[in-house]
Scaffold this motif. Structure first.
Motif, short mmCIF file in Angstrom:
data_model
loop_
_atom_site.label_atom_id
_atom_site.label_comp_id
_atom_site.label_asym_id
_atom_site.label_seq_id
_atom_site.Cartn_x
_atom_site.Cartn_y
_atom_site.Cartn_z
N ARG A 1 23.03 8.91 6.63
CA ARG A 1 23.89 8.51 5.51
C ARG A 1 23.08 8.49 4.20
O ARG A 1 23.57 8.91 3.15
CB ARG A 1 24.49 7.13 5.77
CG ARG A 1 25.58 7.13 6.84
CD ARG A 1 26.08 5.72 7.13
NE ARG A 1 26.46 5.02 5.92
CZ ARG A 1 27.63 5.15 5.29
NH1 ARG A 1 28.55 5.98 5.76
NH2 ARG A 1 27.91 4.45 4.21
N ARG B 1 23.65 10.95 0.79
CA ARG B 1 23.78 10.47 -0.60
C ARG B 1 22.69 11.08 -1.48
O ARG B 1 22.92 11.41 -2.64
CB ARG B 1 23.74 8.95 -0.65
CG ARG B 1 24.99 8.32 -0.05
CD ARG B 1 25.12 6.85 -0.36
NE ARG B 1 24.03 6.07 0.20
CZ ARG B 1 23.13 5.43 -0.52
NH1 ARG B 1 23.13 5.49 -1.83
NH2 ARG B 1 22.19 4.71 0.10
N ARG C 1 23.72 14.57 -2.38
CA ARG C 1 24.71 14.58 -3.46
C ARG C 1 24.04 14.36 -4.82
O ARG C 1 24.41 14.98 -5.81
CB ARG C 1 25.77 13.50 -3.21
CG ARG C 1 26.71 13.83 -2.06
CD ARG C 1 27.59 12.66 -1.73
NE ARG C 1 28.47 12.94 -0.61
CZ ARG C 1 29.05 12.01 0.14
NH1 ARG C 1 28.85 10.74 -0.11
NH2 ARG C 1 29.85 12.36 1.14
#
Length: 202
Positions: free
Chosen positions: A64, A68, A71
């Motif tokens: 996770r 992020r 991104r």
């Protein structure tokens, strides 16, 4: 999906999110399965019906975090700087900013160690390797004559240099560097490295 499977998936998702919050608050050393079980409302032993072991739980949280980070690096790329060199500078600064804003989760990516006889699962390796495309693609534009293997080595070397500066600069000890100064130094390092590589290739 049956109701029991739906409940299990919901509980598993809750477990991973709770572990993420706990690492963000306490660091990797503060991750306790007993506290996680209490938070999501299950027995301590039931945690291991949701994930194979603590290693998997930490790796799921890491995935996770990497998503992020991916991104954030993609957003830095989308600014469309006029040169691949400046794109690499923006990516390096985005990496620094992400680490500063998500310090404990970022540290957990590198602090976690699997047992020597326990390999990383393929899905975790893939999550990590995906990030190198952000460095690889601008390098490929700068050095079109280099092989994929050479570009891969250069990408890892550049990442290692930036990561080392970020890791030391964000240490809450004598070597800590104020974030604005750290960002300036990282930008200078990346530009100097690329200038040197271009000069060598000429």
């Amino acid at each position: 999906m049956t109701k029991p499977l739906e409940r299990r998936e919901k509980l598993r998702s809750d477990l991973i999110l709770a572990a993420e919050r706990m690492i963000a608050d306490r660091g990797l050393a503060g991750l306790k399965t007993r506290d996680l079980a209490r938070e999501i409302g299950c027995a301590n032993g039931a945690v291991y019906n949701l994930v194979a072991d603590v290693d998997e739980l930490i790796l799921r949280v890491g995935s996770r975090t990497l998503l992020r980070l991916d991104r954030a690096l993609s957003a830095a790329e989308s600014a469309r700087e006029p040169s691949p060199q400046e794109t690499l500078v923006r990516i390096a600064l985005a990496y620094c900013d992400f680490a500063a804003e998500n310090l404990e989760l970022w540290r957990a990516l590198f602090e976690h160690r699997m047992a020597a006889d326990k390999p990383l699962p393929d899905w975790s390796i893939d999550d990590q390797l995906q990030l190198f495309r952000h460095v690889y693609q601008p390098l490929a534009a700068l050095f079109p004559k280099r092989s994929r293997e050479e570009l891969g080595i250069t990408a890892r070397s550049l990442f290692s240099a930036v990561h080392g500066m970020v890791a030391l600069g964000l240490e809450q000890k004598l070597v800590a560097v104020p974030l604005p100064a750290l960002r300036k130094e990282i930008a200078g390092l990346v530009r100097a490295m690329i200038d040197g590589l271009i000069a060598r290739a000429a």
